[in-house]
Enzyme design. Structure first.
Site, short mmCIF file in Angstrom:
data_model
loop_
_atom_site.label_atom_id
_atom_site.label_comp_id
_atom_site.label_asym_id
_atom_site.label_seq_id
_atom_site.Cartn_x
_atom_site.Cartn_y
_atom_site.Cartn_z
N LYS A 126 -24.82 -1.80 17.37
CA LYS A 126 -24.02 -0.56 17.41
C LYS A 126 -22.66 -0.91 17.97
O LYS A 126 -22.55 -1.85 18.76
CB LYS A 126 -24.68 0.48 18.32
CG LYS A 126 -24.26 1.90 18.04
CD LYS A 126 -25.11 2.49 16.93
CE LYS A 126 -24.65 3.86 16.51
NZ LYS A 126 -25.63 4.47 15.59
N ASP A 166 -20.83 6.35 12.26
CA ASP A 166 -21.60 7.16 13.20
C ASP A 166 -20.64 8.29 13.59
O ASP A 166 -19.73 8.60 12.81
CB ASP A 166 -22.06 6.31 14.41
CG ASP A 166 -23.10 7.04 15.27
OD1 ASP A 166 -24.27 7.09 14.87
OD2 ASP A 166 -22.73 7.58 16.34
P1 NDP Z 1 -20.15 13.53 13.12
O1 NDP Z 1 -19.04 12.99 13.93
O2 NDP Z 1 -19.98 13.66 11.65
O3 NDP Z 1 -20.60 14.95 13.66
C1 NDP Z 1 -21.00 15.14 14.97
C2 NDP Z 1 -21.25 16.60 15.20
O4 NDP Z 1 -21.83 16.79 16.49
C3 NDP Z 1 -19.98 17.43 15.17
O5 NDP Z 1 -20.26 18.68 14.62
C4 NDP Z 1 -19.65 17.52 16.64
O6 NDP Z 1 -18.82 18.59 17.02
C5 NDP Z 1 -21.02 17.71 17.22
N1 NDP Z 1 -21.03 17.40 18.65
C6 NDP Z 1 -20.52 16.30 19.25
N2 NDP Z 1 -20.68 16.38 20.59
C7 NDP Z 1 -21.30 17.57 20.82
C8 NDP Z 1 -21.72 18.24 21.98
N3 NDP Z 1 -21.55 17.67 23.18
N4 NDP Z 1 -22.33 19.43 21.83
C9 NDP Z 1 -22.49 20.00 20.61
N5 NDP Z 1 -22.10 19.41 19.48
C10 NDP Z 1 -21.52 18.22 19.57
O7 NDP Z 1 -21.40 12.59 13.44
P2 NDP Z 1 -22.75 12.38 12.61
O8 NDP Z 1 -23.16 13.64 11.95
O9 NDP Z 1 -22.61 11.14 11.82
O10 NDP Z 1 -23.78 12.04 13.79
C11 NDP Z 1 -24.49 13.04 14.49
C12 NDP Z 1 -25.66 12.39 15.21
O11 NDP Z 1 -26.51 11.74 14.26
C13 NDP Z 1 -25.31 11.29 16.22
O12 NDP Z 1 -26.26 11.30 17.25
C14 NDP Z 1 -25.45 10.01 15.41
O13 NDP Z 1 -25.66 8.89 16.23
C15 NDP Z 1 -26.68 10.36 14.60
N6 NDP Z 1 -26.90 9.61 13.37
C16 NDP Z 1 -25.93 9.49 12.41
C17 NDP Z 1 -26.19 8.81 11.25
C18 NDP Z 1 -25.20 8.72 10.14
O14 NDP Z 1 -25.54 8.15 9.10
N7 NDP Z 1 -24.00 9.27 10.27
C19 NDP Z 1 -27.49 8.15 11.01
C20 NDP Z 1 -28.48 8.41 12.05
C21 NDP Z 1 -28.16 9.10 13.17
P3 NDP Z 1 -17.27 18.33 17.47
O15 NDP Z 1 -16.52 18.25 16.18
O16 NDP Z 1 -16.94 19.52 18.29
O17 NDP Z 1 -17.23 17.05 18.25
O1 2IT Z 2 -27.58 5.84 13.93
C1 2IT Z 2 -27.62 5.37 12.77
O2 2IT Z 2 -28.67 4.99 12.26
C2 2IT Z 2 -26.36 5.29 12.01
N1 2IT Z 2 -25.32 5.72 12.52
C3 2IT Z 2 -26.34 4.67 10.65
C4 2IT Z 2 -26.20 3.17 10.76
C5 2IT Z 2 -26.00 2.45 9.46
O3 2IT Z 2 -25.87 1.22 9.55
O4 2IT Z 2 -26.01 3.06 8.39
#
Ligand code: NDP
Ligand code: 2IT
Length: 445
Positions: A126, A166
């Site tokens: 990461k 992420d």
């Molecule tokens: P984004 O940056 O696209 O979206 C994050 C979202 O979470 C935004 O709506 C953001 O709002 C909100 N958020 C952030 N901090 C807070 C908080 N303290 N309270 C409430 N809402 C909050 O990220 P992703 O959708 O990619 O990732 C979301 C989660 O999923 C993370 O934990 C990430 O590690 C996990 N993840 C992502 C993957 C991927 O492929 N992208 C794969 C697997 C897991 P704001 O705009 O206000 O910050």
């Molecule tokens: O938390 C996760 O699994 C991710 N942000 C996706 C990682 C990836 O290599 O696609």
């Protein structure tokens, strides 16, 4: 002799002070795998816990960049190369002001086990930076990405370490990072980054994969109970990449998704979230969920709120770590929750997890439920290596199959280790034994 888990957790606390998320993630895994450790004294002889909790390498570097007014900023960039036991380091990059080395160690540690569950031959890593992309112009984000890659490029490669997105890192950022890598390395290594735009090696369905995968996993749990998502009320938190496509897929399967949120507040929309409207606001306009409520008469915006009190049978936390605490678990239980699948990484505190499990809620941990994103990144790597492109339906079908496999593996391991139905124990035991056995096979490295 077998490991004493409590002693190991104390050792971890002493060795990693001021890294609370990392300690939380390690504690959850170690407590879950206690039944494995009791049966496998060879794991202690091979010092598996001491080795698996120590990143193989951490790179930390200065990221200087100039904003549009010419003012200079300095951020701290990182790549935590945690485990290459099962394949090249694989995991996303997070750009968020709260990023610390400890946060990325927690995410990298989780990634080892998540990636093992996918069965795709990928190690765990990461990275990211304490850079806040909010309110920055495209040009500023580009300059930041170029400066970040100026250091990162020497550490990554299609068979070495393959970053992706992420929080705060999506297609725009991956595009800038890829362009900078290509120039520095003088190589078109498509497989060096995943989550790329489609025109230069991105995979169809990668954008949707994490959110879709979470919903496939929740659907599989419901099927086991003789139920389905059709007709269920679903609570989603967040409104980023994972949340948006969880909303879309849950609605395609007949559920009514009644919430989305961001760090400012939550929206309640009993008529069901209008996917195209929220997608447009978030992806095209980079707006807020409050903008959605302003444009949608059935929706109400609650400043500073979380969505857990709105009532629903299925909860999908898709925002960030520790966004669901004990009081939120109580609110979910009062609202009739039956299934919770984590779209985010470690969104539920240990106390809240135990409350929900104790009340009979089926709880799917992120390392299983949100593995569809990284699994589809591995499918992107396969397509890049073969210089081929699969149809959306083909990638989606593979994703669906992988989520089903992960579910089966978790259920089987939960049975094997004496905790039937406990998907946290199942996910951790299945993944941990696979990584630990491979570590032993590779010798002391
Ligand atoms: P984004 O940056 O696209 O979206 C994050 C979202 O979470 C935004 O709506 C953001 O709002 C909100 N958020 C952030 N901090 C807070 C908080 N303290 N309270 C409430 N809402 C909050 O990220 P992703 O959708 O990619 O990732 C979301 C989660 O999923 C993370 O934990 C990430 O590690 C996990 N993840 C992502 C993957 C991927 O492929 N992208 C794969 C697997 C897991 P704001 O705009 O206000 O910050
Ligand atoms: O938390 C996760 O699994 C991710 N942000 C996706 C990682 C990836 O290599 O696609």
């Amino acid at each position: 002799m077998a490991y004493n888990v409590a002693e190991q957790i104390e050792r971890m606390k002493a060795k990693n002070p001021a890294e609370p998320e990392f300690i939380q993630a390690v504690s959850e895994v170690l407590e879950s795998v206690a039944p494995v450790l009791a049966q496998r004294p060879d794991y202690e002889e091979a010092a598996i816990l001491e080795r698996i909790t120590e990143p193989e390498r951490i790179i930390s570097f200065r990221v200087p960049w100039a904003d549009d007014a010419g003012r200079i900023h300095v951020n701290r960039g990182y790549r935590v190369e945690f485990s290459s036991t099962l394949g090249p380091y694989k995991g996303g990059l997070r750009f968020h002001p709260a990023v610390t080395q400890g946060m990325l160690k927690f995410l990298g540690f989780e990634q080892i086990f998540k990636n093992a569950l996918t069965g795709q031959g990928i190690g765990g890593g990461k990275g990211g930076a304490d850079f806040n992309p909010k309110g920055r112009s495209d040009a500023e984000v580009m300059r930041f990405c170029q400066s970040f890659m100026t250091e990162l490029f020497r550490h990554i490669g299609p068979n070495t370490d393959v970053p992706a997105g992420d929080m705060g890192v999506g297609g725009r950022e991956i595009g800038y990072l890829f362009g900078a890598y290509k120039r520095l390395a003088n190589r078109f290594d498509a497989g060096v980054l995943t989550g790329k735009p489609l025109s230069f090696g991105g995979s169809l369905a990668r954008t949707q994969a994490t959110g879709y995968g979470v919903v496939y996993f929740a659907q599989r749990i419901l099927e086991e109970r003789g139920e389905a998502l059709d007709g269920k009320r679903v609570l989603v938190s967040g409104s980023g990449n994972v949340a948006l496509y969880a909303v879309e897929k849950a609605e395609q399967l007949g559920a009514t998704v009644v919430s989305v949120s961001d760090s400012s507040g939550a929206v309640y929309d009993p008529a069901g979230i209008d996917f195209e409207l929220i997608r447009h606001i978030k992806e095209d306009l980079r707006g807020r969920v409050s903008d959605y409520a302003e444009q949608r008469s059935s929706a109400e915006y609650y400043d500073g709120a979380r969505p857990w009190g709105f009532g629903g049978e299925v909860a999908l936390p898709c925002a960030t770590q520790n966004e669901l605490e004990a009081a939120d678990a109580r609110a979910l239980l009062n609202g009739g929750v039956q299934v919770l699948a984590e779209g985010a990484n470690m969104p539920t505190t240990i106390e809240a997890t135990e409350m929900l499990q104790g009340a009979g809620v089926v709880f799917a941990p992120g390392k299983a439920a949100n593995a569809g994103g990284v699994a589809t990144s591995a499918l992107e790597m396969s397509q890049n290596a073969a210089r081929s492109r699969w149809a959306f339906e083909e990638v989606d079908a593979k994703l669906h199959g992988i989520m089903e496999d992960i579910y089966e593996r978790c259920v089987a391991a939960a049975d094997t280790y004496g905790h039937p139905g406990n998907l946290v124990v199942g996910a951790n035991c299945a993944a941990f034994t696979e990584v630990a056995d491979a570590m032993i096979a590779q010798g002391l490295v």
